[in-house]
Write a protein that holds these residues in place. Structure first.
Motif, PDB file in Angstrom:
ATOM      1  N   PHE A  35     -34.689 -19.574  19.587  1.00  0.00           N
ATOM      2  CA  PHE A  35     -34.140 -20.746  18.922  1.00  0.00           C
ATOM      3  C   PHE A  35     -32.627 -20.762  19.106  1.00  0.00           C
ATOM      4  O   PHE A  35     -31.986 -19.730  19.296  1.00  0.00           O
ATOM      5  CB  PHE A  35     -34.417 -20.701  17.411  1.00  0.00           C
ATOM      6  CG  PHE A  35     -35.861 -20.692  17.027  1.00  0.00           C
ATOM      7  CD1 PHE A  35     -36.526 -19.502  16.801  1.00  0.00           C
ATOM      8  CD2 PHE A  35     -36.553 -21.884  16.863  1.00  0.00           C
ATOM      9  CE1 PHE A  35     -37.858 -19.490  16.424  1.00  0.00           C
ATOM     10  CE2 PHE A  35     -37.884 -21.876  16.479  1.00  0.00           C
ATOM     11  CZ  PHE A  35     -38.539 -20.680  16.264  1.00  0.00           C
ATOM     12  N   LYS A  37     -29.333 -22.336  16.872  1.00  0.00           N
ATOM     13  CA  LYS A  37     -28.939 -22.967  15.625  1.00  0.00           C
ATOM     14  C   LYS A  37     -28.067 -24.165  15.934  1.00  0.00           C
ATOM     15  O   LYS A  37     -27.113 -24.066  16.701  1.00  0.00           O
ATOM     16  CB  LYS A  37     -28.170 -21.970  14.750  1.00  0.00           C
ATOM     17  CG  LYS A  37     -27.956 -22.450  13.333  1.00  0.00           C
ATOM     18  CD  LYS A  37     -27.308 -21.387  12.476  1.00  0.00           C
ATOM     19  CE  LYS A  37     -25.844 -21.245  12.791  1.00  0.00           C
ATOM     20  NZ  LYS A  37     -25.123 -20.402  11.816  1.00  0.00           N
ATOM     21  N   ASN A  38     -28.412 -25.312  15.339  1.00  0.00           N
ATOM     22  CA  ASN A  38     -27.593 -26.496  15.595  1.00  0.00           C
ATOM     23  C   ASN A  38     -26.444 -26.575  14.593  1.00  0.00           C
ATOM     24  O   ASN A  38     -26.278 -25.709  13.742  1.00  0.00           O
ATOM     25  CB  ASN A  38     -28.451 -27.765  15.606  1.00  0.00           C
ATOM     26  CG  ASN A  38     -28.984 -28.125  14.223  1.00  0.00           C
ATOM     27  OD1 ASN A  38     -28.635 -27.515  13.212  1.00  0.00           O
ATOM     28  ND2 ASN A  38     -29.844 -29.128  14.184  1.00  0.00           N
ATOM     29  N   ARG A  40     -25.945 -28.283  12.087  1.00  0.00           N
ATOM     30  CA  ARG A  40     -26.313 -28.400  10.691  1.00  0.00           C
ATOM     31  C   ARG A  40     -26.866 -27.100  10.125  1.00  0.00           C
ATOM     32  O   ARG A  40     -27.024 -26.960   8.925  1.00  0.00           O
ATOM     33  CB  ARG A  40     -27.368 -29.492  10.521  1.00  0.00           C
ATOM     34  CG  ARG A  40     -26.881 -30.704   9.768  1.00  0.00           C
ATOM     35  CD  ARG A  40     -28.037 -31.598   9.421  1.00  0.00           C
ATOM     36  NE  ARG A  40     -29.057 -30.966   8.590  1.00  0.00           N
ATOM     37  CZ  ARG A  40     -28.939 -30.802   7.284  1.00  0.00           C
ATOM     38  NH1 ARG A  40     -27.829 -31.154   6.659  1.00  0.00           N
ATOM     39  NH2 ARG A  40     -29.915 -30.256   6.594  1.00  0.00           N
ATOM     40  N   GLY A  41     -27.181 -26.167  10.999  1.00  0.00           N
ATOM     41  CA  GLY A  41     -27.747 -24.909  10.524  1.00  0.00           C
ATOM     42  C   GLY A  41     -29.247 -24.810  10.688  1.00  0.00           C
ATOM     43  O   GLY A  41     -29.853 -23.810  10.302  1.00  0.00           O
ATOM     44  N   SER A  42     -29.857 -25.842  11.270  1.00  0.00           N
ATOM     45  CA  SER A  42     -31.290 -25.757  11.512  1.00  0.00           C
ATOM     46  C   SER A  42     -31.545 -25.101  12.863  1.00  0.00           C
ATOM     47  O   SER A  42     -30.618 -24.797  13.605  1.00  0.00           O
ATOM     48  CB  SER A  42     -31.912 -27.146  11.485  1.00  0.00           C
ATOM     49  OG  SER A  42     -33.316 -27.029  11.562  1.00  0.00           O
ATOM     50  N   LEU A  43     -32.807 -24.871  13.182  1.00  0.00           N
ATOM     51  CA  LEU A  43     -33.176 -24.119  14.378  1.00  0.00           C
ATOM     52  C   LEU A  43     -33.926 -25.010  15.358  1.00  0.00           C
ATOM     53  O   LEU A  43     -34.929 -25.627  15.015  1.00  0.00           O
ATOM     54  CB  LEU A  43     -34.054 -22.925  13.982  1.00  0.00           C
ATOM     55  CG  LEU A  43     -33.375 -21.915  13.054  1.00  0.00           C
ATOM     56  CD1 LEU A  43     -34.359 -20.856  12.595  1.00  0.00           C
ATOM     57  CD2 LEU A  43     -32.199 -21.250  13.763  1.00  0.00           C
ATOM     58  N   ASN A  45     -36.061 -25.324  18.818  1.00  0.00           N
ATOM     59  CA  ASN A  45     -36.905 -24.570  19.745  1.00  0.00           C
ATOM     60  C   ASN A  45     -36.332 -24.554  21.146  1.00  0.00           C
ATOM     61  O   ASN A  45     -36.009 -25.586  21.699  1.00  0.00           O
ATOM     62  CB  ASN A  45     -38.281 -25.232  19.847  1.00  0.00           C
ATOM     63  CG  ASN A  45     -39.278 -24.601  18.918  1.00  0.00           C
ATOM     64  OD1 ASN A  45     -39.432 -23.396  18.899  1.00  0.00           O
ATOM     65  ND2 ASN A  45     -39.939 -25.417  18.136  1.00  0.00           N
TER      66      ASN A  45
ATOM     67  N   MET B  88     -29.470 -22.256   3.014  1.00  0.00           N
ATOM     68  CA  MET B  88     -30.167 -23.324   3.716  1.00  0.00           C
ATOM     69  C   MET B  88     -31.657 -23.004   3.640  1.00  0.00           C
ATOM     70  O   MET B  88     -32.059 -21.858   3.913  1.00  0.00           O
ATOM     71  CB  MET B  88     -29.723 -23.384   5.179  1.00  0.00           C
ATOM     72  CG  MET B  88     -30.481 -24.394   6.017  1.00  0.00           C
ATOM     73  SD  MET B  88     -30.018 -26.085   5.607  1.00  0.00           S
ATOM     74  CE  MET B  88     -28.582 -26.269   6.670  1.00  0.00           C
ATOM     75  N   LEU B  90     -35.212 -23.860   5.206  1.00  0.00           N
ATOM     76  CA  LEU B  90     -35.799 -24.448   6.405  1.00  0.00           C
ATOM     77  C   LEU B  90     -37.311 -24.499   6.275  1.00  0.00           C
ATOM     78  O   LEU B  90     -37.961 -23.484   6.038  1.00  0.00           O
ATOM     79  CB  LEU B  90     -35.422 -23.618   7.637  1.00  0.00           C
ATOM     80  CG  LEU B  90     -33.936 -23.541   7.949  1.00  0.00           C
ATOM     81  CD1 LEU B  90     -33.675 -22.494   9.024  1.00  0.00           C
ATOM     82  CD2 LEU B  90     -33.411 -24.879   8.403  1.00  0.00           C
ATOM     83  N   PHE B 103     -39.093 -26.561  13.362  1.00  0.00           N
ATOM     84  CA  PHE B 103     -38.305 -26.541  12.141  1.00  0.00           C
ATOM     85  C   PHE B 103     -37.768 -27.921  11.794  1.00  0.00           C
ATOM     86  O   PHE B 103     -37.452 -28.723  12.684  1.00  0.00           O
ATOM     87  CB  PHE B 103     -37.110 -25.588  12.285  1.00  0.00           C
ATOM     88  CG  PHE B 103     -37.467 -24.145  12.077  1.00  0.00           C
ATOM     89  CD1 PHE B 103     -37.845 -23.351  13.143  1.00  0.00           C
ATOM     90  CD2 PHE B 103     -37.419 -23.581  10.806  1.00  0.00           C
ATOM     91  CE1 PHE B 103     -38.181 -22.009  12.956  1.00  0.00           C
ATOM     92  CE2 PHE B 103     -37.748 -22.244  10.610  1.00  0.00           C
ATOM     93  CZ  PHE B 103     -38.128 -21.465  11.684  1.00  0.00           C
ATOM     94  N   GLY B 104     -37.643 -28.165  10.499  1.00  0.00           N
ATOM     95  CA  GLY B 104     -36.945 -29.339  10.020  1.00  0.00           C
ATOM     96  C   GLY B 104     -35.438 -29.120  10.059  1.00  0.00           C
ATOM     97  O   GLY B 104     -34.963 -28.046  10.445  1.00  0.00           O
ATOM     98  N   GLU B 105     -34.699 -30.143   9.641  1.00  0.00           N
ATOM     99  CA  GLU B 105     -33.247 -30.086   9.670  1.00  0.00           C
ATOM    100  C   GLU B 105     -32.660 -29.266   8.525  1.00  0.00           C
ATOM    101  O   GLU B 105     -31.468 -29.002   8.506  1.00  0.00           O
ATOM    102  CB  GLU B 105     -32.671 -31.496   9.629  1.00  0.00           C
ATOM    103  CG  GLU B 105     -32.779 -32.234  10.957  1.00  0.00           C
ATOM    104  CD  GLU B 105     -31.894 -31.597  12.013  1.00  0.00           C
ATOM    105  OE1 GLU B 105     -32.446 -31.046  12.993  1.00  0.00           O
ATOM    106  OE2 GLU B 105     -30.655 -31.625  11.876  1.00  0.00           O
TER     107      GLU B 105
END
Lengths: 110, 112
Positions: A35, A37-38, A40-43, A45, B88, B90, B103-105
């Motif tokens: 992954f 990390k973007n 915003r902190g999300s992951l 794929n 955060m 997730l 995963f969601g945002e």
């Protein structure tokens, strides 16, 4: 205990060069995911592998369950590749129950 | 559509107050997960639902609750937020036969 050892923890690359991230596993894993990390902190794929190798653009990943490791190769690094990369692996029957590495912070330098 | 949607994206909560985070997916995935991610730490699995069966990690057993009223929807509930819950959160989903997670945002929770 820690089952996924990710290295390096930080990496600087000049634009246009390449390198590899690696995850070693202390036990046999059934599948691995990579992954990124973007902002915003999300992951996001990058790859999912149960075996072998996959390639997508300038990224290539390999997973060897028997030898207990996975790699993520980046070639021709671009500035937008900067960020934190995680590997995560699953063992046992719950394939989505992931054990994450600590992450690699990649900085691409102009 | 491989989107996992989370609400709210940002949540401010006072210490001792409850928090409810919501997640949905339309991929008909049988498994949904909640992970907690703190800065400079690896994501930590809190719990997951396989169909209607809830599995909670041993060290988070009493801190988080969850519900899944239907296949598409899963919530994460904190009964009494503490400062250590700032993180955060997730949500992710997968098909059980592959385990590939989407995963969601994320929902960023700040407890004051």
């Amino acid at each position: 205990g820690d089952q996924v050892e990710q290295s390096p923890s930080a990496l600087s690359l000049h634009e246009g060069t390449g390198s590899a991230l690696r995850c070693n596993f202390t036990t046999t894993m059934r599948a691995v995911q990579w992954f990124r990390k973007n902002s915003r902190g999300s992951l996001i794929n990058l790859f999912y592998l149960a075996s072998g190798t996959k390639e997508n653009g300038r990224l290539k990943s390999a997973f060897d369950s028997k030898e207990r490791y996975s790699t993520l190769h980046i070639r021709d690094a671009q500035l937008e590749d900067s960020g934190t990369y995680f590997c995560a692996a699953a063992r046992g029957s719950a394939l989505g129950r992931l054990h994450f590495g600590a992450g690699t912070q990649l900085i691409v330098i102009p | 559509d491989t989107t996992v949607k989370q609400n709210p994206r940002y949540k401010l909560a006072r210490v001792g107050k409850p928090v409810n985070l919501i997640c949905s997916q339309t991929m008909n995935h049988d498994t949904m997960y909640w992970y907690q991610k703190k800065p400079n730490q690896a994501p930590k699995l809190l719990l997951f639902y396989y169909d209607k069966i809830l599995n909670r990690e041993a060290d988070t057993f009493e801190k988080f609750q969850s519900s899944r009223p239907n296949n598409s929807f899963c919530s994460l509930y904190i009964g009494s937020a503490g400062l250590e819950y700032s993180a955060m959160y997730l949500c992710a989903s997968s098909r059980e036969d592959t385990g590939q997670l989407y995963f969601g945002e994320g929902s960023k929770l700040t407890v004051l």
